[in-house]
Design a protein around this motif. Structure first.
Motif, mmCIF file in Angstrom:
data_model
loop_
_atom_site.group_PDB
_atom_site.id
_atom_site.type_symbol
_atom_site.label_atom_id
_atom_site.label_comp_id
_atom_site.label_asym_id
_atom_site.label_seq_id
_atom_site.Cartn_x
_atom_site.Cartn_y
_atom_site.Cartn_z
ATOM 1 N N MET A 170 0.732 -1.245 0.067
ATOM 2 C CA MET A 170 -0.128 -0.021 0.041
ATOM 3 C C MET A 170 0.989 1.298 0.020
ATOM 4 S SD MET A 170 -3.158 0.561 2.374
ATOM 5 C CE MET A 170 -2.497 1.280 3.813
ATOM 6 N N ARG A 190 -9.139 -7.821 4.853
ATOM 7 C CA ARG A 190 -8.966 -6.812 4.051
ATOM 8 C C ARG A 190 -9.513 -5.435 4.598
ATOM 9 N NH1 ARG A 190 -6.709 -10.255 1.878
ATOM 10 N NH2 ARG A 190 -6.901 -11.378 0.015
ATOM 11 N N ASN A 191 -9.137 -4.375 3.853
ATOM 12 C CA ASN A 191 -9.375 -3.080 4.393
ATOM 13 C C ASN A 191 -10.729 -2.610 3.599
ATOM 14 O OD1 ASN A 191 -7.010 -2.788 5.601
ATOM 15 N ND2 ASN A 191 -5.959 -2.587 3.697
ATOM 16 N N TYR A 192 -11.419 -1.839 4.332
ATOM 17 C CA TYR A 192 -12.809 -1.487 3.811
ATOM 18 C C TYR A 192 -13.399 -0.149 4.217
ATOM 19 C CZ TYR A 192 -13.260 -5.384 0.474
ATOM 20 O OH TYR A 192 -13.014 -5.930 -0.544
ATOM 21 N N ASP A 251 -19.859 -1.173 1.149
ATOM 22 C CA ASP A 251 -19.842 -1.428 -0.422
ATOM 23 C C ASP A 251 -18.529 -2.056 -0.977
ATOM 24 O OD1 ASP A 251 -22.140 -0.477 -0.309
ATOM 25 O OD2 ASP A 251 -21.908 1.311 -1.572
ATOM 26 N N HIS A 254 -14.479 -6.928 -8.417
ATOM 27 C CA HIS A 254 -13.847 -7.393 -9.686
ATOM 28 C C HIS A 254 -13.688 -8.832 -9.539
ATOM 29 C CE1 HIS A 254 -10.517 -7.849 -6.454
ATOM 30 N NE2 HIS A 254 -11.313 -7.189 -5.659
ATOM 31 N N ALA A 278 -12.125 -11.608 -0.739
ATOM 32 C CA ALA A 278 -13.093 -10.662 -0.151
ATOM 33 C C ALA A 278 -14.407 -10.551 -1.123
ATOM 34 C CB ALA A 278 -12.654 -9.211 -0.108
ATOM 35 N N CYS A 279 -14.208 -10.433 -2.404
ATOM 36 C CA CYS A 279 -15.461 -10.423 -3.296
ATOM 37 C C CYS A 279 -16.412 -11.619 -3.167
ATOM 38 C CB CYS A 279 -15.060 -10.161 -4.740
ATOM 39 S SG CYS A 279 -14.432 -8.497 -5.111
ATOM 40 N N SER A 283 -12.981 1.471 -6.184
ATOM 41 C CA SER A 283 -12.779 1.010 -5.025
ATOM 42 C C SER A 283 -12.886 2.114 -3.672
ATOM 43 C CB SER A 283 -11.424 0.397 -4.567
ATOM 44 O OG SER A 283 -10.204 1.389 -4.963
ATOM 45 N N TYR A 335 -4.876 1.707 -2.683
ATOM 46 C CA TYR A 335 -5.996 0.815 -2.024
ATOM 47 C C TYR A 335 -5.587 -0.588 -2.408
ATOM 48 C CZ TYR A 335 -9.415 4.189 -0.180
ATOM 49 O OH TYR A 335 -9.995 5.072 0.489
ATOM 50 N N TRP A 336 -4.995 -0.798 -3.707
ATOM 51 C CA TRP A 336 -4.831 -2.096 -4.146
ATOM 52 C C TRP A 336 -3.892 -1.978 -5.240
ATOM 53 C CZ3 TRP A 336 -6.365 -3.382 -9.171
ATOM 54 C CH2 TRP A 336 -7.152 -2.606 -9.735
ATOM 55 N N ARG A 337 -3.287 -3.230 -5.578
ATOM 56 C CA ARG A 337 -2.381 -2.955 -6.743
ATOM 57 C C ARG A 337 -2.490 -3.981 -7.666
ATOM 58 N NH1 ARG A 337 4.101 -2.852 -4.712
ATOM 59 N NH2 ARG A 337 3.265 -1.605 -3.330
ATOM 60 N N LYS A 371 -1.552 -7.822 -7.780
ATOM 61 C CA LYS A 371 -1.149 -8.146 -6.301
ATOM 62 C C LYS A 371 -2.219 -8.560 -5.239
ATOM 63 C CE LYS A 371 2.674 -7.287 -3.121
ATOM 64 N NZ LYS A 371 1.925 -7.367 -1.970
ATOM 65 N N ALA A 372 -2.456 -9.674 -4.786
ATOM 66 C CA ALA A 372 -3.400 -9.928 -3.747
ATOM 67 C C ALA A 372 -2.929 -9.352 -2.389
ATOM 68 C CB ALA A 372 -3.660 -11.319 -3.770
HETATM 69 C C1 LIG Z 1 -8.299 2.536 3.238
HETATM 70 C C2 LIG Z 1 -8.764 1.359 2.314
HETATM 71 C C3 LIG Z 1 -10.146 1.346 2.187
HETATM 72 C C4 LIG Z 1 -10.690 0.483 1.467
HETATM 73 N N1 LIG Z 1 -12.131 0.626 1.009
HETATM 74 C C5 LIG Z 1 -12.775 -0.138 0.030
HETATM 75 C C6 LIG Z 1 -14.222 0.023 -0.192
HETATM 76 O O1 LIG Z 1 -14.919 0.448 0.686
HETATM 77 N N2 LIG Z 1 -14.762 -0.824 -0.959
HETATM 78 C C7 LIG Z 1 -13.800 -1.544 -1.865
HETATM 79 O O2 LIG Z 1 -14.568 -2.182 -2.766
HETATM 80 N N3 LIG Z 1 -12.411 -1.699 -1.707
HETATM 81 C C8 LIG Z 1 -12.047 -1.028 -1.015
HETATM 82 N N4 LIG Z 1 -10.628 -0.891 -0.542
HETATM 83 C C9 LIG Z 1 -9.723 -1.860 -1.468
HETATM 84 C C10 LIG Z 1 -9.732 -3.185 -0.977
HETATM 85 O O3 LIG Z 1 -9.254 -3.434 0.170
HETATM 86 C C11 LIG Z 1 -8.876 -4.207 -2.147
HETATM 87 O O4 LIG Z 1 -9.579 -3.881 -3.533
HETATM 88 C C12 LIG Z 1 -8.758 -5.473 -1.732
HETATM 89 O O5 LIG Z 1 -7.647 -5.880 -2.140
HETATM 90 C C13 LIG Z 1 -9.959 -6.270 -2.025
HETATM 91 O O6 LIG Z 1 -9.656 -7.686 -1.724
HETATM 92 P P1 LIG Z 1 -9.948 -9.164 -2.691
HETATM 93 O O7 LIG Z 1 -9.559 -10.296 -1.711
HETATM 94 O O8 LIG Z 1 -11.109 -8.999 -3.473
HETATM 95 O O9 LIG Z 1 -8.482 -9.078 -3.698
HETATM 96 P P2 LIG Z 1 -7.144 -9.570 -3.288
HETATM 97 O O10 LIG Z 1 -7.025 -11.092 -2.991
HETATM 98 O O11 LIG Z 1 -6.556 -8.448 -2.475
HETATM 99 O O12 LIG Z 1 -6.647 -9.250 -4.792
HETATM 100 C C14 LIG Z 1 -6.912 -10.383 -5.946
HETATM 101 C C15 LIG Z 1 -6.632 -9.824 -7.158
HETATM 102 O O13 LIG Z 1 -7.511 -8.731 -7.502
HETATM 103 C C16 LIG Z 1 -6.894 -7.606 -7.955
HETATM 104 N N5 LIG Z 1 -7.765 -6.380 -7.163
HETATM 105 C C17 LIG Z 1 -7.745 -6.145 -5.626
HETATM 106 N N6 LIG Z 1 -8.598 -5.128 -5.545
HETATM 107 C C18 LIG Z 1 -9.114 -4.675 -6.893
HETATM 108 C C19 LIG Z 1 -10.072 -3.808 -7.311
HETATM 109 N N7 LIG Z 1 -10.735 -3.033 -6.505
HETATM 110 N N8 LIG Z 1 -10.292 -3.676 -8.899
HETATM 111 C C20 LIG Z 1 -9.902 -4.485 -9.522
HETATM 112 N N9 LIG Z 1 -8.894 -5.363 -9.134
HETATM 113 C C21 LIG Z 1 -8.497 -5.833 -7.959
HETATM 114 C C22 LIG Z 1 -5.654 -7.610 -7.393
HETATM 115 O O14 LIG Z 1 -4.907 -6.916 -8.073
HETATM 116 C C23 LIG Z 1 -5.075 -9.129 -7.465
HETATM 117 O O15 LIG Z 1 -4.750 -9.493 -8.810
HETATM 118 C C24 LIG Z 1 -9.880 -0.315 0.333
HETATM 119 C C25 LIG Z 1 -8.461 -0.244 0.744
HETATM 120 C C26 LIG Z 1 -7.931 0.611 1.609
HETATM 121 C C27 LIG Z 1 -6.499 0.550 1.793
#
Ligand SMILES: Cc1cc2nc3c(=O)[nH]c(=O)nc-3n(C[C@H](O)[C@H](O)[C@H](O)COP(=O)(O)OP(=O)(O)OC[C@H]3O[C@@H](n4cnc5c(N)ncnc54)[C@H](O)[C@@H]3O)c2cc1C
Length: 273
Positions: A1, A88-90, A112, A116, A122-123, A160, A265-267, A270-271
């Motif tokens: 991050m 995860r962060n939300y 919310d 993705h 998380a999704c 996000s 918020y995300w990369r 990268k998970a």
């Molecule tokens: C302070 C803060 C607040 C946040 N608030 C929110 C929120 O309210 N709502 C929200 O939806 N997210 C929010 N996020 C982002 C969320 O934490 C990340 O998107 C998180 O990585 C989702 O976890 P995952 O298990 O779905 O995916 P991961 O396991 O983390 O990643 C799996 C794959 O999905 C990809 N990926 C991750 N996030 C996204 C994305 N948003 N779009 C496209 N590809 C993605 C990664 O690159 C990776 O390839 C916030 C992050 C921070 C730091």
């Protein structure tokens, strides 16, 4: 991050438990999960982009760290992969105090999830969770901190960051002046932001699936007319988007570094965790 410039942490905090009350797809790419329960009485809403660590069930259910301070992470690592929760962060999309809830008598929080795909940890959890499932929540405070000398806010992010942008606009003073650029994947993912009259909102729809996330919002901010001085910049979303726009505001627009808050918020690729 990405490094965060500054933020306001809650004074006291511990991991609170809450139960899922509802999970609903509210638009093509957003699922809203509502949580509630007696322990939310100990949660102090600060408004704006207040965020938290969300602890969801791991491979073998939900086991929560007990440490309130940053030591929770050391405990989490010690648990071993089979027993760790999913973390995860939300952002708090909306907080309703006890008695003002939609589903029951306790306080409630809407989260919310920008979807993705339905299969990331998380999704996947958000789209499949059932009422009664327990989660943990650790309050992390707010990052939106406009310095007093700034008079105009620029908010920019991808989907996000939509919950955070919505929270900031809801909490902001009604005489706030500024502009919002928010990139979304589908025209039907727009939401009513109840923005102050002096804030212009630009929705940027990424209708071509081959367009990389962040491209449209970056182009829009680069082309935007910003007032000469007294601008506060708040940018969040994909890492490159956040750091790239921060660099643009500081290097090309002359916004002092201290007047920009940026958070990756995300990369891409990268998970978390
Ligand atoms: C302070 C803060 C607040 C946040 N608030 C929110 C929120 O309210 N709502 C929200 O939806 N997210 C929010 N996020 C982002 C969320 O934490 C990340 O998107 C998180 O990585 C989702 O976890 P995952 O298990 O779905 O995916 P991961 O396991 O983390 O990643 C799996 C794959 O999905 C990809 N990926 C991750 N996030 C996204 C994305 N948003 N779009 C496209 N590809 C993605 C990664 O690159 C990776 O390839 C916030 C992050 C921070 C730091």
């Amino acid at each position: 991050m990405a490094k965060r410039t500054k933020y306001l942490k809650p004074e006291d905090r511990r991991i609170l438990t809450a139960d899922v009350l509802a999970s609903k797809r509210i638009s093509p790419n957003f699922v809203r999960v509502t949580i509630g329960g007696n322990e939310l009485a100990d949660y102090t809403p600060m408004g704006f982009d207040q965020w938290f660590r969300l602890f969801m069930p791991g491979r073998n259910g939900l086991r929560l760290p007990t440490a309130a301070s940053n030591l929770w992470y050391a405990q989490y690592l010690m648990m071993g992969k089979d027993h760790r929760p999913l973390v995860r962060n939300y952002t708090v999309r909306e907080h309703r105090a006890a008695g003002a809830g939609t589903f029951g008598t306790t306080a409630e929080i809407d989260i919310d999830f920008a979807m993705h795909g339905d299969h990331t940890p998380a999704c996947g959890w958000a789209s499949a969770c059932e009422p009664g499932s327990t989660v943990g929540l650790l309050d992390e405070g707010i990052t939106y901190q406009p310095p007093e000398h700034t008079t105009w806010s620029l908010l920019a992010g991808d989907e996000s960051a939509l919950p955070a942008i919505a929270g900031i606009l809801k909490s902001a003073p009604r005489d706030l002046q500024g502009a919002v650029y928010v990139e979304i994947a589908h025209a039907d993912d727009t939401q009513d932001l109840n923005e102050p009259e002096g804030v212009h909102v630009d929705w940027l729809v990424r209708s071509d699936p081959d367009t990389e996330v962040g491209t449209l919002v970056t182009e829009a901010v680069r082309a935007a007319n910003l007032p000469g001085d007294a601008t506060y910049g708040w940018v969040a979303g994909e890492q490159k988007l956040a750091s790239g726009l921060r660099r643009h505001l500081v290097n090309d627009r002359g916004v002092p570094k201290a007047d920009v808050t940026f958070t990756g918020y995300w990369r891409i690729g990268k998970a978390q965790g």
